[in-house]
Motif scaffolding. Structure first.
Motif, PDB file in Angstrom:
ATOM      1  N   HIS A 116       0.806  -1.219   0.000  1.00 23.80           N
ATOM      2  CA  HIS A 116       0.000   0.000   0.000  1.00 23.80           C
ATOM      3  C   HIS A 116       0.843   1.275   0.000  1.00 23.80           C
ATOM      4  CE1 HIS A 116       1.097  -0.657   4.128  1.00 23.80           C
ATOM      5  NE2 HIS A 116       0.672   0.545   4.443  1.00 23.80           N
ATOM      6  N   ASN A 117       2.132   1.186   0.317  1.00 20.30           N
ATOM      7  CA  ASN A 117       2.948   2.406   0.394  1.00 20.30           C
ATOM      8  C   ASN A 117       4.317   2.270  -0.272  1.00 20.30           C
ATOM      9  OD1 ASN A 117       4.291   0.777   2.167  1.00 20.30           O
ATOM     10  ND2 ASN A 117       4.052   2.093   3.948  1.00 20.30           N
ATOM     11  N   VAL A 118       4.445   1.375  -1.218  1.00 14.55           N
ATOM     12  CA  VAL A 118       5.725   1.140  -1.888  1.00 14.55           C
ATOM     13  C   VAL A 118       5.949   2.192  -2.966  1.00 14.55           C
ATOM     14  CG1 VAL A 118       6.971  -0.462  -3.375  1.00 14.55           C
ATOM     15  CG2 VAL A 118       5.728  -1.313  -1.417  1.00 14.55           C
ATOM     16  N   PRO A 164      -3.546  -4.440   9.096  1.00 17.39           N
ATOM     17  CA  PRO A 164      -4.949  -4.811   9.257  1.00 17.39           C
ATOM     18  C   PRO A 164      -5.871  -3.858   8.488  1.00 17.39           C
ATOM     19  CG  PRO A 164      -3.823  -4.863  11.359  1.00 17.39           C
ATOM     20  CD  PRO A 164      -2.869  -4.257  10.368  1.00 17.39           C
ATOM     21  N   GLY A 165      -6.867  -4.416   7.837  1.00 11.47           N
ATOM     22  CA  GLY A 165      -7.833  -3.605   7.101  1.00 11.47           C
ATOM     23  C   GLY A 165      -7.425  -3.280   5.675  1.00 11.47           C
TER      24      GLY A 165
END
Length: 107
Positions: free
Chosen positions: A13-15, A79-80
C-alpha cells in the motif's frame, strides 16, 4: 534499473517506484509440486515423473504464484488493507525441475 533495497517490511500500500522486496528462495519439493497439481487438477506425466525430456517439471503456474511480491519475506499488509494481483507478464526460457531451489528476485 536498480531500486532501493530496504531490509524492513513494507506493505504494498505504500511502496515507491523502484523499491525491491527481499528475494524469496524456495525449494520445489515433489510434495509441493504434487499438491499444486492436485489443486489445478493437472496430471500430465511431465509434471509428475521423469520423461524422455528429463526430470519432472515444476508446473509454470506454481512458479508464477510463488513469484508474487506478496510472497516476499519483507512484504506485509496492515490490518484492514488487502492486495490484488491482477496482471503479470512472464517468459520461461527453460523448464524448472522438481527438487531444485528457485529464487524470485522481489522486483
Amino acid at each position: 534499473m536498480g531500486g532501493a533495497k530496504v531490509n524492513e517490511k513494507s506493505g504494498g500500500h505504500n511502496v515507491q517506484i523502484g523499491y525491491e522486496y527481499t528475494p524469496l528462495e524456495f525449494l520445489v519439493t515433489p510434495e509441493l509440486n504434487q499438491q499444486y497439481l492436485y489443486a489445478e487438477e493437472e496430471f500430465h506425466v511431465r509434471y509428475v515423473q521423469e520423461t524422455e525430456i528429463g526430470p519432472a517439471i515444476v508446473h509454470p503456474a506454481l512458479i508464477l504464484n510463488m513469484s508474487n511480491d506478496s510472497r516476499s519475506p519483507s512484504f506485509y499488509l496492515p490490518p484492514g488493507v488487502s492486495g490484488l494481483h491482477a496482471r503479470d507478464e512472464a517468459f520461461f526460457y527453460n523448464p524448472a525441475r522438481v527438487g531444485r531451489s528457485l529464487k524470485s528476485p522481489g522486483r
